[in-house]
Enzyme design. Sequence first.
Site, PDB file in Angstrom:
ATOM      1  N   CYS A 131       0.802  -1.225   0.000  1.00  0.00           N
ATOM      2  CA  CYS A 131       0.000   0.000   0.000  1.00  0.00           C
ATOM      3  C   CYS A 131       0.841   1.285   0.000  1.00  0.00           C
ATOM      4  O   CYS A 131       0.563   2.225  -0.746  1.00  0.00           O
ATOM      5  CB  CYS A 131      -0.960   0.001   1.187  1.00  0.00           C
ATOM      6  SG  CYS A 131      -0.279  -0.679   2.708  1.00  0.00           S
ATOM      7  N   HIS A 251      -2.977   6.256   4.674  1.00  0.00           N
ATOM      8  CA  HIS A 251      -1.537   6.359   4.941  1.00  0.00           C
ATOM      9  C   HIS A 251      -1.044   7.732   4.485  1.00  0.00           C
ATOM     10  O   HIS A 251      -1.441   8.219   3.427  1.00  0.00           O
ATOM     11  CB  HIS A 251      -0.753   5.306   4.138  1.00  0.00           C
ATOM     12  CG  HIS A 251      -0.882   3.905   4.647  1.00  0.00           C
ATOM     13  ND1 HIS A 251      -1.550   3.564   5.790  1.00  0.00           N
ATOM     14  CD2 HIS A 251      -0.371   2.744   4.140  1.00  0.00           C
ATOM     15  CE1 HIS A 251      -1.459   2.254   5.977  1.00  0.00           C
ATOM     16  NE2 HIS A 251      -0.759   1.734   4.983  1.00  0.00           N
TER      17      HIS A 251
HETATM   18  O1  L14 Z   1       2.714  -5.866   2.291  1.00  0.00           O
HETATM   19  O2  L14 Z   1       0.686  -3.898   8.552  1.00  0.00           O
HETATM   20  O3  L14 Z   1       0.715  -5.693   1.548  1.00  0.00           O
HETATM   21  O4  L14 Z   1       0.047  -2.127   7.516  1.00  0.00           O
HETATM   22  C1  L14 Z   1       0.784  -3.820   3.831  1.00  0.00           C
HETATM   23  C2  L14 Z   1       0.212  -3.334   5.117  1.00  0.00           C
HETATM   24  C3  L14 Z   1       1.712  -5.823   4.967  1.00  0.00           C
HETATM   25  C4  L14 Z   1       1.128  -5.313   6.275  1.00  0.00           C
HETATM   26  C5  L14 Z   1       1.516  -5.661   2.479  1.00  0.00           C
HETATM   27  C6  L14 Z   1       0.526  -3.248   7.513  1.00  0.00           C
HETATM   28  C7  L14 Z   1       0.942  -5.300   3.818  1.00  0.00           C
HETATM   29  C8  L14 Z   1       1.032  -3.811   6.238  1.00  0.00           C
END
Ligand code: L14
Length: 349
Positions: A131, A251
Amino acid sequence: MGRNGLHVAVVGATGAVGQQMIQTLENRNFPVETLTLLSSERSAGKKVVFKGQEIEVQVATPESFAGVDIALFSAGGAVSKALAPEAVKRGAIVVDNTSAFRMDENVPLVVPEVNESDLTWHNGIIANPNCSTIQMVVALEPIRQAFGLKKVIVSTYQAVSGAGAQAIEELKTQAKAILAGESFTPEILPVKSDRKHYQIAFNAIPQIDKFQANGFTFEEMKMINETKKIMHMPELEVAATCVRIPVITGHSESVYIEVEKEGISVEEMKQLLKEAPSVVLQDDLAEQLYPMPADCVGKNDVFVGRVRKDLDRDNGFHLWIVSDNLLKGAAWNSVQIAESLLKLGLVNL
Ligand code: L14
């Protein structure tokens, strides 16, 4: 073939991202003829409404993918590793929202605004990036194209929904407990499977995912490696610090970049971002206009503001980039990949 649409499967249908995937398929009016909703045993049997119809969630097994055209996976890396190849074996194209295959040389890692053409060489699995990476590269790609890009240093301010529904719950219950003067025990964040857990309400945690031997977290390394792969720039200098803050969705990122070209003005940089696909420039200091996560929830775009020229380096710029981590960061980017596959004739209706 005269069908009315595709057979789409969502794996992880009851999760924070899965729910958004189903909603996004509906909102975009994606041509779905059949929707198969899959999950772990724990969530099977639940009912989810799609276009006014209740669909029962089933346990995901290899046989679940018979006849499926496109499978959107967001049920964790282990599920993807076990079942994505099974889906491909049965003729489905997998769009995988976990980190299981992202750095695999045989798997394209795609953000349609940046590298849509990488979809043409897929071998059944297409990876949806992390993300934090997605929202950053949407803003950086037009800059790379116009001015060249040498260096990126990013610090993130990440919402708890990235860590799933349990993390959202933990933030809410902790906040209530603290305001009521009650005691509580952190159990999920920063990483459920790690040894220690810390307070997230009224706090900031500089750890997202586990630590690597080099001192960076896996989330930071994902941002670094995925950015180079998506932008086809192995030589790009990238560093990241990823921080969890008590925001539910959205985010934010403070990004410092150095461009190739000298003499670019802040006005030129803003004009470029204003015209960039999927980017909304929100930058008016007189109006105190800048992006904030609370304003971007539910929106597909990437919001950019606080565009400044560095005071010491002529080719240095600072940006503030915000997006809904569950949409452009996950569900929307996955559905957008599916739309691109249709547009490019890579999946037949
Ligand atoms: O790699 O804890 O797609 O916010 C992105 C969000 C892994 C966990 C990924 C989190 C996720 C992450």
